[in-house]
Structures are given as structure tokens and as C-alpha cells.
Design a protein around this motif. Structure first.
Motif, short mmCIF file in Angstrom:
data_model
loop_
_atom_site.label_atom_id
_atom_site.label_comp_id
_atom_site.label_asym_id
_atom_site.label_seq_id
_atom_site.Cartn_x
_atom_site.Cartn_y
_atom_site.Cartn_z
N THR A 49 0.86 -1.17 0.00
CA THR A 49 0.00 0.00 0.00
C THR A 49 0.90 1.22 0.00
O THR A 49 1.63 1.47 0.95
N SER A 51 0.92 5.24 -0.19
CA SER A 51 -0.01 6.34 0.06
C SER A 51 0.55 7.67 -0.41
O SER A 51 1.74 7.96 -0.24
N ILE A 201 -11.33 0.29 6.54
CA ILE A 201 -9.88 0.17 6.41
C ILE A 201 -9.44 -1.27 6.72
O ILE A 201 -8.61 -1.85 6.00
N ASN A 202 -9.99 -1.85 7.77
CA ASN A 202 -9.64 -3.24 8.12
C ASN A 202 -10.08 -4.21 7.03
O ASN A 202 -9.39 -5.20 6.76
N MET A 205 -7.53 -3.99 4.23
CA MET A 205 -6.29 -4.68 4.60
C MET A 205 -6.47 -6.20 4.54
O MET A 205 -5.58 -6.93 4.10
N GLN A 208 -6.54 -7.26 0.92
CA GLN A 208 -5.18 -7.20 0.35
C GLN A 208 -4.40 -8.46 0.69
O GLN A 208 -3.72 -9.04 -0.17
N TYR A 215 -2.39 -1.44 -3.47
CA TYR A 215 -3.17 -0.22 -3.34
C TYR A 215 -2.32 1.03 -3.57
O TYR A 215 -1.21 1.13 -3.02
N HIS A 227 -2.15 3.67 9.56
CA HIS A 227 -2.69 2.34 9.83
C HIS A 227 -2.54 1.39 8.65
O HIS A 227 -2.28 0.20 8.83
N ILE A 228 -2.67 1.92 7.43
CA ILE A 228 -2.78 1.03 6.27
C ILE A 228 -1.53 0.98 5.39
O ILE A 228 -1.33 0.03 4.64
N SER A 229 -0.64 1.97 5.49
CA SER A 229 0.43 2.12 4.49
C SER A 229 1.66 1.27 4.77
O SER A 229 1.99 0.97 5.91
#
Length: 328
Positions: A49, A51, A201-202, A205, A208, A215, A227-229
Motif C-alpha cells: 500500500t 499512500s 480500512i480493516n 487490509m 489485500q 493499493y 494504519h494502512i500504508s
């Protein structure tokens, strides 16, 4: 300059420029240019991911639309899976569009209110000629709905019958229909309640990990990005000023703009909040029509030196980060 030359990069963006003409009068005479994206370079590795963050108007979404080839490019190159798709015709782009999908910011505006949810999710299958076997088509739609946490019987409902979080799940299911390799997420949770954002978001993830997705994530909310990157690029006024992995960027930001951006995020602990040094950004964001010379951040930077007003800094490797700053 990109981060490195990984042969497993799914996307390589090289010196991307998107300039919009400013016109006046009945004859629409061009009197200037908006330099929305002005020399952006980055790579996205397969399975990560990546961003893009920054203030509103910095060029994040324009960059994303350019990668998807929904926005004309003024200069530069977009290489997807080793193919330069910058100047592909609509016909040549058709198979590429199956491999790159987008989740939009507004789950209310991106769904056709006259279509049932099952038809919305299955629309990419019909457009790309994969809905000829009706049994397989219906089975695939149900699979996609279950994948994002929707019930089978919801297929016959209309978008207005769903909450904001459920509508975004519908958008995610639609984006997954053609089994894409790259999904561009353009602020996918900014229109949702804070309580729902974490759920979406969860879900992204989890998908993914299960499907091996990549992403390109566009956001201005740094808590979501953290949180996601895997890696983060910070944009300011159409240019990237810093690229680093998540931990390095949030724990040891280098560029003065990145430092100020992170410092603007409130700290829940009152003692830590009061002990943090102030890194306020002075002044207003300059116009993209008439950007400052040299480093575009220099009029608002407390650390600016004489060189910053003259020479545009380029992204250079410093420790584990890429930084466009004359101080490094």
C-alpha cells in the motif's frame, strides 16, 4: 527520481506533469496555466500500500486519475507492468482498465441510484463481456458480496437502502469484480463516520492479504495513512517532498513540511501534547497558477535558506528516505 528499480514494481510514474489551461473571454484564450501536478515521480511495489498524502489541492487525486488514464497527461510517463500506457488509445486501454480499478471518495455519488446493488457489482463483468453465462455471473456477484461482508439477499435492494459504510462495501465489491492487480483508493473513508472508517480500512487490509492486492492510497487523514500504508509520499503544491516507509516517516520525518503536517495531528495524551515542539506552517498555500520559484514550500518554511528561493530541490536519498530539501 523513483525509490528504486525493483523489477516487481507494478507502477512506475516518471516526471508526471498535469497542467490545466486558464482561459478568459468568449474565445477561451489561454492566459496562464495551473500546475496541478508538476514533476511527480514514484514507484508502487506489487502487494504494497503506497499512500499519497497532503493538503487539499496538492495534486493527489489528479495524480491518481492520471495513473488510471482518466486524466490527460501534459508530460512524463506512466508505466504499468512494464508497459508505457501514457499515450494508449481507448482501445488499447481497455484490457489495462480490467487490471486497474478505483474506489471513489463518495460512496453516495458513485453508485447509480436506479440500479439494484447486484447489477452495480456485476456491471464491470457485463462491460468486459464476462456475464454471458448467467449462472456464473450470479454466482460471481454473490461471491463478491460475501467477500465484502454483504448478505446475498441485499442484491435486490437499491443504494439508498444502505448506510454509508455498506455503500462503500458495494463500491469495493464492484472494484474487485474483474480481479484487478492494482486498486486506486481515492480518500475511500473520508466521507464516512469515524466509527465506520476503521471497519472499511480493516476490510481493505484483509482483502489485500487474501487476494494479494496492491493499493495506491490517496488521503489527507494521517491516522488512516499510518494504519494502512507500507510507504508514504508527501505532496505539496503539485510536487513530492518526501518518500519513506511508514515507520520512518511517522517517527523521524525530515522535510519541514512533513514535520509540520505531522505536528498538526492532535496527541491524545495531554502531557505529550504540551511537550511537543511547535512546527506551525506560516502563511497561506500559494496558487498553483503562480507557484513560488525554487522550493515551493520556502515562503512558509521557518528553515528556508537563500538557495531555497532559487533552486528547486530534487528527491535525493538520505538514510532510508527520499527528500526534496536543500538542508539534506
Amino acid at each position: 527520481m523513483t525509490s528504486d528499480n525493483h523489477q516487481d514494481n507494478i507502477i512506475d510514474v516518471k516526471d508526471l506533469k498535469v497542467h490545466f489551461p486558464v482561459t478568459e473571454g468568449l474565445l477561451k484564450k489561454t492566459v496562464g496555466w495551473n500546475y496541478a501536478v508538476d514533476g511527480v515521480s514514484f514507484s508502487v511495489r506489487r502487494g504494497e500500500t503506497f499512500s499519497l498524502v497532503g493538503e487539499s489541492g496538492c495534486g493527489k487525486s489528479t495524480t491518481a486519475l492520471s495513473v488510471l488514464r482518466m486524466q490527460d497527461v501534459t508530460a512524463g510517463n506512466i508505466v504499468f507492468n512494464g508497459q508505457d500506457i501514457t499515450h494508449f488509445s481507448a482501445n488499447k486501454l481497455r484490457p489495462i482498465r480490467r487490471q486497474i480499478q478505483m474506489i471513489y471518495q463518495d460512496p453516495f455519488g458513485s453508485l447509480n441510484p436506479r440500479m439494484k446493488v447486484g447489477s452495480i457489482i456485476g456491471e464491470p463483468l457485463r462491460v468486459h463481456g464476462q456475464a454471458k453465462d448467467k449462472v456464473k455471473y450470479r454466482t460471481r456477484v454473490k461471491e463478491l458480496m460475501r467477500l465484502v461482508g454483504l448478505l446475498d439477499d441485499m442484491a435486490d435492494r437499491y443504494p439508498h437502502e444502505f448506510s454509508g459504510g455498506q455503500r462503500q462495501r458495494i463500491c469495493i465489491a464492484r472494484a474487485l469484480a474483474l480481479e484487478p492487480e492494482l486498486i486506486i483508493c481515492d480518500e475511500p473513508v473520508s466521507a464516512l463516520d469515524v466509527s465506520i472508517q476503521a471497519q472499511v480500512i480493516n476490510l481493505l487490509m484483509d482483502l489485500q492479504e487474501r487476494l494479494g492486492l496492491t493499493y495506491l492510497f490517496i488521503a489527507h487523514d494521517l491516522s488512516v495513512v499510518r494504519h494502512i500504508s507500507n510507504r508514504v509520499a508527501v505532496m505539496y503544491l503539485g510536487q513530492i517532498v518526501e518518500v519513506a516507509d511508514r515507520q520512518t516517516l511517522f517517527n523521524d520525518p525530515k522535510h519541514p513540511y512533513t514535520q509540520a503536517l505531522l505536528n498538526a495531528v492532535p496527541e491524545p495524551d495531554p502531557e505529550l501534547e504540551s511537550s511537543r515542539p511547535e512546527r506551525l506552517i506560516i502563511g497561506e498555500v500559494p496558487s498553483v497558477r503562480n507557484p513560488p520559484s525554487g522550493c515551493r514550500f520556502h515562503p512558509r518554511c521557518s528553515k528556508a535558506i537563500a538557495q531555497c528561493k532559487i533552486d528547486r530541490p530534487v528527491l535525493n536519498l538520505y538514510n532510508q528516505s527520499l527528500i526534496a530539501c536543500h538542508l539534506y
